[in-house]
Design an enzyme around this catalytic site. Structure first.
Site, PDB file in Angstrom:
ATOM      1  N   GLU A  11       7.712   6.130  31.487  1.00  0.00           N
ATOM      2  CA  GLU A  11       8.412   7.405  31.513  1.00  0.00           C
ATOM      3  C   GLU A  11       7.201   8.214  30.927  1.00  0.00           C
ATOM      4  O   GLU A  11       7.098   8.369  29.866  1.00  0.00           O
ATOM      5  CB  GLU A  11       9.260   7.029  30.897  1.00  0.00           C
ATOM      6  CG  GLU A  11      11.262   7.569  30.938  1.00  0.00           C
ATOM      7  CD  GLU A  11      10.550   8.971  29.493  1.00  0.00           C
ATOM      8  OE1 GLU A  11       9.896   9.831  30.598  1.00  0.00           O
ATOM      9  OE2 GLU A  11      11.397   8.721  28.800  1.00  0.00           O
ATOM     10  N   CYS A  27      10.547  14.839  26.844  1.00  0.00           N
ATOM     11  CA  CYS A  27      10.267  15.279  27.807  1.00  0.00           C
ATOM     12  C   CYS A  27      11.020  15.845  28.640  1.00  0.00           C
ATOM     13  O   CYS A  27      10.711  16.134  29.749  1.00  0.00           O
ATOM     14  CB  CYS A  27       9.698  13.475  27.724  1.00  0.00           C
ATOM     15  SG  CYS A  27      11.276  12.831  28.301  1.00  0.00           S
TER      16      CYS A  27
END
Ligand code: NDP
Length: 453
Positions: A230, A264
């Site tokens: 990720e 993110c």
């Protein structure tokens, strides 16, 4: 090679604590404990495993202040946002407590056999390499489904949040998980290869930068271990002429500014159609003016310092680059060590670093476009693929664009967010694999075919 980790409060640069790295022998011992624990944990009934989640949630709740304070001191998150992070972790415990048994139940498949089915079995010990931006959430998002599925977990946390890493191990111990279900390793990058190579470690999950992702994926590849990544994102936030700014402006600003922009999935490229552009800029500016910068430990603080000074250096480089290529600063762009003022840029274009790279801080570049097609083209022109947001009152037209979005998520009239009930992850250089939901609990699983004749 350094054998100590020092943690520092990014708001005042005061040293918080110093920790010794684990020796080779201590790491070997942790691996042995994790291996032995797996051999009994995998036989523990799923109902018993989910019951522990209830206790885990209770302990998180009882210690909310302590954990929130620790996060805020180590990485500078405003205290109210730290509390919200712990609350989200509790909801994660609740979700898997309620659903894990169903997600992992045998799945009967009709064939010519007397009986055939899929058995979702745990893999073994799984290593997590985790970042500092959501020090509890990122770890628990990995650990709760992975351990509930019958695996054991090892954590290499970001060094600047070592106190959180240790607190999370204590959390699992206090909740009554068997010794070795969850262990924190205090190790440097060089030691990670030997951990991945260990025969009991079956897979690795990393949340962090593209650079770290490539390094971990290479090592995992070398030893043929599964890997979930990720990585960063550069989410587009498209605002069309018919967007309801009265209703959604707070959401849009929050999409960029929460966690002081260090997320993110934050909105990082604001792609705005020309009819609403000026109104949008005006409203964004006044929302930034209303943000309250102060010591993150104070209740009223809504935006704080970045977690480290080098992160502010990087942001400054990106903003300077934008200005040199024609961007106009509407507000912000002052800097003091780890502090970077919330900044709004107009006149941004695709040649700028703020378009091509991830900006990990409170900087909002605005790209003016003519229409939806142009907006989608710009949004898709990115090496990242975590998510896209679109704000418009024409849901019908927006919904038809699902297939054109090549990201892991598409949110209409909402900011891209993680939710235990929904899968989370990216495409392209944002990584691969999914966390959360049924998809997440099945990532570190041996999907076994059983055929009985
Ligand atoms: P990193 O990716 O370097 O750090 C994340 C984690 O990976 C940390 O635990 C770090 O450990 C570890 N790590 C990094 N490289 C290696 C390696 N070669 N082997 C083993 N472990 C490794 O992120 P940074 O903190 O340096 O942040 C840089 C940028 O990364 C940000 O500006 C942002 O763009 C992106 N990022 C994205 C995140 C996300 O949520 N997707 C989260 C954090 C950062 P250690 O702390 O010891 O270096």
């Amino acid at each position: 090679m350094k054998n100590k980790i020092q943690t520092t409060n990014p708001y005042n640069n005061k040293v918080l604590e110093e920790y010794n790295l684990h020796s080779e022998k201590e790491v070997a011992n942790c691996l042995e404990i994790a291996t032995n624990c797996f051999n009994t944990w995998k036989h523990t009934a799923i109902s018993k495993r989910t019951l522990l989640l209830n206790t885990l949630g209770d302990i998180l709740n009882e210690n909310k202040e302590k954990y929130s304070r620790l996060m805020t001191l180590e990485m500078g998150k405003p205290i109210t946002q730290s509390r919200a992070e712990i609350e989200k972790c509790i909801s994660l415990c609740d979700f898997y407590e309620a659903n894990a048994e169903e997600f992992l139940a045998d799945e009967m498949i009709e064939t010519e056999a007397e009986e055939s089915f899929i058995s979702y079995d745990p893999l073994g010990t799984i290593l997590a390499v985790m970042p500092w931006n959501y020090p509890f959430w990122q770890v628990l998002r990995f650990a709760i489904p992975t351990i509930t599925a019958g695996n054991t977990a090892l954590l290499k946390h970001a060094s600047n949040v070592t106190g959180c890493a240790i607190a999370i191990q204590e959390l699992f111990e206090k909740a009554g998980y068997p010794k070795g279900c969850f262990q924190t390793l205090l190790v440097n990058h060089e030691t990670i290869e030997s951990v991945i190579a260990h025969e009991s470690v079956k897979a690795v999950s990393l949340t962090g930068s593209e650079k770290a992702g490539k390094s971990i994926a290479q090592t995992a590849g070398k030893y043929l271990k599964k890997c979930v990544l990720e990585l960063g994102g550069n989410n587009a936030c498209i605002i069309l002429d018919d967007a309801d700014l009265d209703k959604y402006m707070d959401t849009i600003v929050n999409a960029r500014m929460q966690n002081t922009g260090q997320s993110c999935i934050a909105a990082k490229r604001f792609i705005v159609t020309e009819g609403i552009h000026n109104d949008f800029v005006k409203r964004f500016k006044s929302k930034i003016e209303a943000l309250h910068y102060d010591n993150p430990i104070n209740e009223a603080t809504t935006i704080a310092t970045l977690a480290r000074e080098d992160l502010a250096d990087d942001l400054q480089r990106q903003v300077d680059d934008a200005i040199s290529k024609g961007a106009e600063v509407i507000i912000g762009n002052t800097r003091n060590k780890s502090y970077f003022e919330a900044t709004l840029l107009t006149n941004a274009n695709q040649e700028m670093a703020v378009f091509k790279e991830e900006t990990f801080g409170p900087v909002a570049p605005i790209f003016k476009v003519r229409n939806l097609d142009e907006a989608l083209e710009l949004a898709g022109n990115s090496k990242f693929g975590l998510g896209t947001m679109l704000f418009s009152e024409d849901i019908e037209t927006a919904s038809k664009k699902v297939i054109d979005i090549n990201d892991g998520a598409f949110f209409i009239n909402e900011l891209v967010k993680s939710d235990p009930r929904l899968p989370f992850g990216g495409t392209k250089t944002s990584g691969y694999g999914r966390e959360l939901s049924q998809e997440g609990i099945r990532e570190f699983i041996n999907t076994k075919t059983v055929y009985i004749n």
